[in-house]
Scaffold this motif. Structure first.
Motif, PDB file in Angstrom:
ATOM      1  N   GLY A 211      36.141  76.645 -15.324  1.00 33.11           N
ATOM      2  CA  GLY A 211      35.079  75.327 -15.404  1.00 33.11           C
ATOM      3  C   GLY A 211      35.426  74.678 -14.020  1.00 33.11           C
ATOM      4  O   GLY A 211      36.391  74.739 -13.034  1.00 33.11           O
ATOM      5  N   THR A 242      34.819  65.679 -15.607  1.00 36.36           N
ATOM      6  CA  THR A 242      34.515  66.517 -16.509  1.00 36.36           C
ATOM      7  C   THR A 242      34.039  67.991 -16.053  1.00 36.36           C
ATOM      8  O   THR A 242      33.336  68.221 -15.117  1.00 36.36           O
ATOM      9  N   LYS A 244      32.704  71.886 -16.911  1.00 36.76           N
ATOM     10  CA  LYS A 244      31.888  72.663 -17.626  1.00 36.76           C
ATOM     11  C   LYS A 244      32.109  74.146 -17.275  1.00 36.76           C
ATOM     12  O   LYS A 244      32.253  74.557 -16.067  1.00 36.76           O
ATOM     13  N   LYS A 266      33.613  72.533 -22.632  1.00 38.10           N
ATOM     14  CA  LYS A 266      33.531  71.351 -21.685  1.00 38.10           C
ATOM     15  C   LYS A 266      34.836  70.697 -22.272  1.00 38.10           C
ATOM     16  O   LYS A 266      35.112  70.271 -23.308  1.00 38.10           O
TER      17      LYS A 266
END
Length: 432
Positions: A211, A242, A244, A266
């Motif tokens: 991520g 954050t 992803k 996420k």
């Protein structure tokens, strides 16, 4: 993929995603403070009060009175050592009362050696200055063997951050400096661990997460100088990140085989804020005394929040912590300066909540360094630090497939032993 399969993949991913920002470092938990070779030489004991480009990470006010341009570049070789030892970890598969985790009971030097680069550049008029620093405050790589006792908590982990801090500073009156900056931060993480199949006779499965994401925080600071005394106060905000990416699970067998696959994921987590207070006192023409205290807001890293379709939070329960440092600068002659310092930092991890991916503990940092002014515009910096970590328990209970009928608790019982690190750094500062 069925709803049941998706639910189990997400459950298996939960424990992995909870480790998104975890790691062992050299200031506290997963924070790296080696952003200045000059500062490292005195164990980071005067950075918020010192002036010039090398203090911009700790206090954006440091560049306010620059006339012309300044730039710096640094590289630190980080050489950690230590053991993560099993004292009786148990795996509780469905329908059993538990069995030993097995595997190699001693993981030696699981944290990889690495090189940490950083740099900054600024230009000013003597009252107003603009600058930017590029640092990597949260970066590490751990590598546990596939047969390690810790394999269900941690396998391979790679975390990289890039923090870009554009800064503006000004000096409204002589001796008073004020600065503010943005912290634009990128995180790129690759994390993995093994999964227990439902029978100990079967080989382990595996899961990995990749991520990345960009997020923003801010910094602000003030400095005041009167005679031989310089005082600095600064604050660096928490950043909510954050990430992803995706989670991949493979190698599950029997009733779990349908759960192999890849799903988008996420996660949100926050890095700590920092409040820094620093004093520098020029005791003689040659000797300057330094002291610095930092309060870290690690309680911001209290949970990992997982988005749809899981919509849950995983507790981390970090606590706020402190570091204290004292050091000296001694100018041997106009070209040559020596430095030394000592720093103590308490860990934000709790003795009942520590895992193998974050084998962190209280530590002492003993540092020495030097600078040599090669010419009017070029200075070379060097520093070395020895960091001694306190032995600490590793005992955070985790679970594979949490929240499902095949939930498999891992009752972790281990210890960090004989941990230490050397940090060797070189840097250069240029005026133009």
């Amino acid at each position: 993929m069925t709803t049941k399969s998706t639910r189990l993949i997400l459950a298996g991913a939960t424990s992995l995603m909870a480790l998104t920002s975890a790691g062992a470092a050299h200031a506290q938990a997963f924070y790296l403070q080696e952003q200045s070779v000059r500062g490292q030489g005195r164990a980071f004991s005067g950075e918020a009060a010192d002036t010039g480009i090398d203090s911009i990470w700790w206090n954006p006010a440091s560049i306010a009175e620059i006339q012309g341009g300044e730039a710096s570049v640094h590289a630190s070789a980080v050489l950690p050592r230590g053991k993560v030892v099993d004292n009786g970890t148990v795996v509780v598969r469905p329908g059993t009362t538990g069995e030993a985790v097995g595997g190699n009971p001693v993981a030696k030097n699981p944290i990889n050696n690495g090189v940490l680069p950083s740099g900054a550049i600024a230009w000013g008029t003597g009252k107003l200055a603009f600058g930017v620093s590029v640092t990597s405050p949260y970066s590490f790589t751990t590598d546990y063997a596939s047969d390690s006792w810790s394999r269900y908590s941690a396998d391979k982990t790679k975390l990289r951050t890039i923090d870009i801090q554009p800064t503006v500073a000004f000096a409204p009156t002589p001796g008073l400096r004020i600065g503010v900056g943005l912290n634009v931060e990128h995180v790129d993480a690759t994390l993995s661990n093994y999964l227990p199949n439902l029978s100990s006779a079967l080989p382990d499965g595996h899961q990995s997460l990749e991520g990345k994401g960009w997020d923003v925080g801010w910094s602000a600071g003030v400095q005041y100088q009167t005679g031989p005394l310089q005082i600095g106060l600064a604050y660096k905000s928490s950043i909510e990140h954050t990430l992803k990416g995706s989670v991949t699970i493979d190698g599950l067998l029997g009733p779990l085989a349908a759960q192999n696959g890849t799903i988008n994921a996420k996660a949100k987590f926050s890095t700590p804020w920092q409040a820094v207070g620093s004093i520098r006192y020029r005791a003689t023409e040659a000797l300057t005394l330094n002291a610095q205290v930092v309060r870290y807001g690690w309680s911001k890293f209290d949970t990992i929040d997982l988005g749809a379709p899981l919509n849950t939070s995983i507790p981390e329960d970090y606590r706020n912590s402190w570091s204290y440092a004292g050091g000296i600068d001694y100018r041997v002659n106009p070209k040559w300066t020596l430095r030394a310092g000592v720093q103590y930092a308490s860990t934000p991890t709790r003795n009942t909540e520590r895992d193998a991916r974050v084998p962190d503990s209280d530590r002492w940092n003993f540092s020495a360094g030097t600078s040599y002014q090669m010419s009017k515009s070029i200075a070379i910096d060097a520093a070395a630090s020895y960091i001694a970590f306190k032995d600490a328990p590793i005992n955070r209970t985790t679970a594979a497939y949490a929240g499902t009928v095949v939930q498999t608790p891992i009752l972790v019982d281990g210890e960090l032993q004989d941990a230490s690190a050397w940090v060797l750094s070189l840097g250069a500062r240029v005026a133009f």
